[in-house]
Design a protein around this motif. Structure first.
Motif, PDB file in Angstrom:
ATOM      1  N   GLY A  12     -32.829  21.173 -32.348  1.00 46.22           N
ATOM      2  CA  GLY A  12     -31.465  21.688 -32.281  1.00 46.22           C
ATOM      3  C   GLY A  12     -31.417  23.079 -31.673  1.00 46.22           C
ATOM      4  N   ILE A  13     -32.346  23.932 -32.113  1.00 42.15           N
ATOM      5  CA  ILE A  13     -32.405  25.284 -31.548  1.00 42.15           C
ATOM      6  C   ILE A  13     -32.727  25.230 -30.064  1.00 42.15           C
ATOM      7  CG2 ILE A  13     -33.698  27.452 -31.569  1.00 42.15           C
ATOM      8  CD1 ILE A  13     -34.049  27.109 -34.564  1.00 42.15           C
ATOM      9  N   LEU A  14     -33.700  24.399 -29.695  1.00 43.09           N
ATOM     10  CA  LEU A  14     -34.066  24.263 -28.294  1.00 43.09           C
ATOM     11  C   LEU A  14     -32.880  23.769 -27.471  1.00 43.09           C
ATOM     12  CD1 LEU A  14     -36.158  24.327 -26.033  1.00 43.09           C
ATOM     13  CD2 LEU A  14     -36.902  22.033 -26.728  1.00 43.09           C
ATOM     14  N   GLY A  15     -32.144  22.815 -28.007  1.00 41.63           N
ATOM     15  CA  GLY A  15     -30.977  22.288 -27.297  1.00 41.63           C
ATOM     16  C   GLY A  15     -29.927  23.357 -27.052  1.00 41.63           C
ATOM     17  N   VAL A  16     -29.685  24.200 -28.060  1.00 36.83           N
ATOM     18  CA  VAL A  16     -28.700  25.282 -27.913  1.00 36.83           C
ATOM     19  C   VAL A  16     -29.153  26.280 -26.851  1.00 36.83           C
ATOM     20  CG1 VAL A  16     -27.659  27.272 -29.075  1.00 36.83           C
ATOM     21  CG2 VAL A  16     -27.793  25.059 -30.251  1.00 36.83           C
ATOM     22  N   LEU A  17     -30.440  26.617 -26.866  1.00 40.79           N
ATOM     23  CA  LEU A  17     -30.965  27.555 -25.876  1.00 40.79           C
ATOM     24  C   LEU A  17     -30.840  27.012 -24.453  1.00 40.79           C
ATOM     25  CD1 LEU A  17     -34.192  28.816 -27.702  1.00 40.79           C
ATOM     26  CD2 LEU A  17     -32.051  30.048 -27.404  1.00 40.79           C
ATOM     27  N   LEU A  18     -31.172  25.736 -24.289  1.00 38.03           N
ATOM     28  CA  LEU A  18     -31.077  25.127 -22.965  1.00 38.03           C
ATOM     29  C   LEU A  18     -29.619  25.018 -22.512  1.00 38.03           C
ATOM     30  CD1 LEU A  18     -33.761  22.302 -23.298  1.00 38.03           C
ATOM     31  CD2 LEU A  18     -33.984  24.487 -22.106  1.00 38.03           C
ATOM     32  N   MET A  19     -28.736  24.739 -23.449  1.00 38.45           N
ATOM     33  CA  MET A  19     -27.307  24.677 -23.118  1.00 38.45           C
ATOM     34  C   MET A  19     -26.814  26.046 -22.658  1.00 38.45           C
ATOM     35  SD  MET A  19     -24.142  23.436 -25.538  1.00 38.45           S
ATOM     36  CE  MET A  19     -25.072  21.945 -25.968  1.00 38.45           C
ATOM     37  N   GLY A  20     -27.306  27.101 -23.332  1.00 35.11           N
ATOM     38  CA  GLY A  20     -26.928  28.456 -22.932  1.00 35.11           C
ATOM     39  C   GLY A  20     -27.374  28.780 -21.520  1.00 35.11           C
ATOM     40  N   VAL A  21     -28.578  28.342 -21.157  1.00 36.15           N
ATOM     41  CA  VAL A  21     -29.067  28.552 -19.790  1.00 36.15           C
ATOM     42  C   VAL A  21     -28.153  27.853 -18.788  1.00 36.15           C
ATOM     43  CG1 VAL A  21     -30.970  28.149 -18.180  1.00 36.15           C
ATOM     44  CG2 VAL A  21     -31.469  28.837 -20.539  1.00 36.15           C
ATOM     45  N   GLY A  22     -27.776  26.607 -19.111  1.00 39.28           N
ATOM     46  CA  GLY A  22     -26.906  25.854 -18.212  1.00 39.28           C
ATOM     47  C   GLY A  22     -25.548  26.508 -18.032  1.00 39.28           C
ATOM     48  N   ILE A  23     -24.972  27.013 -19.118  1.00 37.75           N
ATOM     49  CA  ILE A  23     -23.656  27.660 -19.049  1.00 37.75           C
ATOM     50  C   ILE A  23     -23.728  28.918 -18.184  1.00 37.75           C
ATOM     51  CG2 ILE A  23     -21.907  28.882 -20.396  1.00 37.75           C
ATOM     52  CD1 ILE A  23     -22.522  26.941 -22.704  1.00 37.75           C
ATOM     53  N   CYS A  24     -24.773  29.733 -18.390  1.00 34.97           N
ATOM     54  CA  CYS A  24     -24.919  30.958 -17.597  1.00 34.97           C
ATOM     55  C   CYS A  24     -25.159  30.638 -16.121  1.00 34.97           C
ATOM     56  CB  CYS A  24     -26.070  31.796 -18.140  1.00 34.97           C
ATOM     57  SG  CYS A  24     -25.704  32.628 -19.700  1.00 34.97           S
ATOM     58  N   ARG A  25     -25.907  29.570 -15.854  1.00 36.87           N
ATOM     59  CA  ARG A  25     -26.201  29.196 -14.470  1.00 36.87           C
ATOM     60  C   ARG A  25     -24.934  28.861 -13.697  1.00 36.87           C
ATOM     61  NH1 ARG A  25     -30.506  27.268 -11.385  1.00 36.87           N
ATOM     62  NH2 ARG A  25     -31.952  27.405 -13.137  1.00 36.87           N
ATOM     63  N   TRP A  26     -23.981  28.232 -14.354  1.00 40.33           N
ATOM     64  CA  TRP A  26     -22.793  27.755 -13.658  1.00 40.33           C
ATOM     65  C   TRP A  26     -21.547  28.595 -13.905  1.00 40.33           C
ATOM     66  CZ3 TRP A  26     -24.437  24.972 -10.002  1.00 40.33           C
ATOM     67  CH2 TRP A  26     -25.550  24.139 -10.190  1.00 40.33           C
TER      68      TRP A  26
END
Length: 349
Positions: A12-26
């Motif tokens: 769950g933590i990993l998923g949130v971190l990866l989602m944050g990367v995606g949001i910042c990227r776009w």
């Protein structure tokens, strides 16, 4: 059951971190918010940790991760674990490294660009304007040339750090912290073989300076790498700030290092934008001592450089930059000249 709960919590933590990367990227606004509000805390935290030793924590981590990724499958295979599960765990390790890279520093690639933050319009190429810049640049590098040895590296670092603290907040650079100091790479000879003068450690927020630098290169290179720690990922912008903090110094040798550090990119642009006759006429206006130092630097690094290894490194780094929104790849370095000319009418104050 408890083991499963911990696994799901970790995922769950990993998923949130990866989602944050995606949001910042776009979303540039979110990326800029990260750099201004989240990155300073992360940067200060990891810089303080890594400052306890002159050894590169980043290089040690990368080597350790490489060994782990090779030995982990063998270890789990000997424990009779299925290859499918081993593969999935390897993928999870890589994703944690990916998340650490971007949350630690890599999301600086996703912030607003220099011109947006500075509220400037990039100038379009005009031959007369470019020739005026070349003339002014030649006068400056000739004026500040000196054969005198410069002060110690420690004094150089202090002076450049002080210059960075004077840059207005509107440009979006962090203020240097006392725990940030340059380290010598563990694999220095390899970096010289591929032409790397310095680099940022994105996991523990460390700057690394090649020990083989000739004297005049040190101030500009240190200033370039420090800008990366202060929230700059774009290589042209890192060159721009290295140039600015050096040439605005009250110490002539730092000024000369700034102009000399910019010289390779001036030459690239001049060769591309001027005819052969105009280029040679302008190049002849440089002091013989400057040209001699330029030739010495080129010959010095050519003796250390491996075309085979360098070509591999260039291709990998070009791909890496393009994957992180630097569309021009390694050509980005030379785009600093457009930035320098653009701010001439609106200087840094």
């Amino acid at each position: 059951m408890k083991k499963n709960h911990l696994r799901y919590f970790r995922w769950g933590i990993l998923g949130v971190l990866l989602m944050g990367v995606g949001i910042c990227r776009w979303n540039v606004s979110v990326g800029e918010w990260y750099v201004l509000h989240v990155y300073p805390v992360i940067s200060s935290f990891f810089s303080h940790i890594s400052s306890v030793s002159v050894i590169s924590f980043d290089e040690c981590l990368v080597v350790s991760m490489g060994i782990l990724l090779v030995l982990f499958p063998v270890w789990r295979w000997k424990k009779n674990e299925k290859w499918r599960m081993i593969f999935l765990k390897e993928c999870e390790i890589l994703l944690w490294i990916y998340a650490w890279f971007y949350w630690g520093w890599g999301m600086t690639y996703f912030r607003a660009d220099f011109f947006s933050r500075a509220d400037l319009q990039p100038v379009r190429y005009d031959k007369a304007c470019f020739k005026e810049f070349l003339s002014s640049y030649a006068d400056s590098i000739n004026k500040y040339y000196t054969a005198e040895p410069y002060f110690s590296k420690k004094i150089t670092e202090r002076l450049i750090t002080e210059q960075y603290r004077q840059i207005p907040e509107r440009y979006g650079l962090l203020s240097p912290v006392s725990s940030q100091y340059p380290k010598s790479p563990l694999f220095n000879a390899l970096y010289s073989r591929v032409g790397v003068l310095g680099f940022i450690g994105p996991f523990f927020l460390e700057s690394h300076i090649n020990k083989d630098l000739i004297t005049v290169q040190y101030p500009f290179t240190y200033a370039h790498e420090l800008s990366h720690l202060l929230g700059v990922s774009n290589e042209a912008e890192a060159n721009f700030w290295a140039y600015q903090v050096c040439v605005h110094s009250s110490h002539p040798y730092l000024c000369y290092s700034g102009y000399f550090g910019l010289l390779p990119y001036v030459l690239v642009n001049a060769r591309q934008l001027l005819g052969k006759t105009d280029f040679e006429a302008w190049f002849a206006t440089l002091r013989p001592e400057v040209i001699r130092e330029l030739r010495h630097k080129e010959e010095y690094w050519n003796r250390k450089y491996s075309p085979f290894l360098g070509n591999i490194q260039d291709r990998i780094y070009d791909f890496y930059l393009k994957r992180n929104k630097i569309v021009s790849g390694k050509k980005n370095y030379a785009e600093v000249i457009g930035m320098v000319i653009s701010v001439q009418e609106n200087p840094i104050k």
